[in-house]
Design an enzyme around this catalytic site. Sequence first.
Site, mmCIF file in Angstrom:
data_model
loop_
_atom_site.group_PDB
_atom_site.id
_atom_site.type_symbol
_atom_site.label_atom_id
_atom_site.label_comp_id
_atom_site.label_asym_id
_atom_site.label_seq_id
_atom_site.Cartn_x
_atom_site.Cartn_y
_atom_site.Cartn_z
ATOM 1 N N GLY A 187 0.839 -1.191 0.000
ATOM 2 C CA GLY A 187 0.000 0.000 0.000
ATOM 3 C C GLY A 187 0.875 1.242 0.000
ATOM 4 N N SER A 195 0.698 -1.439 7.749
ATOM 5 C CA SER A 195 1.413 -2.004 8.892
ATOM 6 C C SER A 195 0.442 -2.452 9.975
ATOM 7 C CB SER A 195 2.406 -0.991 9.462
ATOM 8 O OG SER A 195 3.493 -0.788 8.585
ATOM 9 N N HIS A 223 5.195 2.399 16.410
ATOM 10 C CA HIS A 223 4.987 1.003 16.016
ATOM 11 C C HIS A 223 5.200 0.071 17.211
ATOM 12 C CE1 HIS A 223 4.721 0.961 11.495
ATOM 13 N NE2 HIS A 223 5.016 2.234 11.736
#
Length: 206
Positions: free
Chosen positions: A16, A23, A61
């Site tokens: 993407g 993610s 993340h």
Amino acid sequence: MRGTESSDKKLILATGGARSGKSRFAEEYAGELGTTRGQRIVYIATSQLYDDEMRRRAAIHRDRRPAEWRTVEEPYELEAVIRRLSEEPVSVVLIDCMTLWISNLLLMPDESGQERWMKPEHSEWILERAKELARLLKQAPFPAVLVTNEVGDSLVPEYPLGRVYRDLAGQVNQALAEQADEVFLVVCGIPVNLREAAWRSGGKGQ
């Protein structure tokens, strides 16, 4: 979210654009696979934290992932990591991301300190490494989820390095998709299964 048949998949590719949600989708997919195989999930980070911005991105993340996930930081030798993990009790591997790995390899200097990216054989070497990585993951005793980027959906880069990187990323993505059991394009946070939408019935050509 995807059904029990996903537990039989060996290699899943999520692609993407920037901030598309790929993610997060990959993390959710890996977590779902982990519920059926045990929660020994290994997250392989390929980023190199050169500055504060990259450190902040990595922290976002990291904070989003379950605390019990194991993190391995490896910007170059993904194949060696997969070989090692194949000998350990691992349920699922998530690699984020392939395009950073490509960038790391592309900018490697040679023995004299000169940049290699201008040599066509260097791009060919990286592409062959990506194919070997896919082969190792298909043979591994655990499923793997790979995150990559679509970098060709914009203007042609004005500088040679950008064009080399764009072309190589596209070639690597095609090679990975050819081997992947499932390929998802994530747009606005919504994953689209490209295998199901493929023009060739049952084919894997991209």
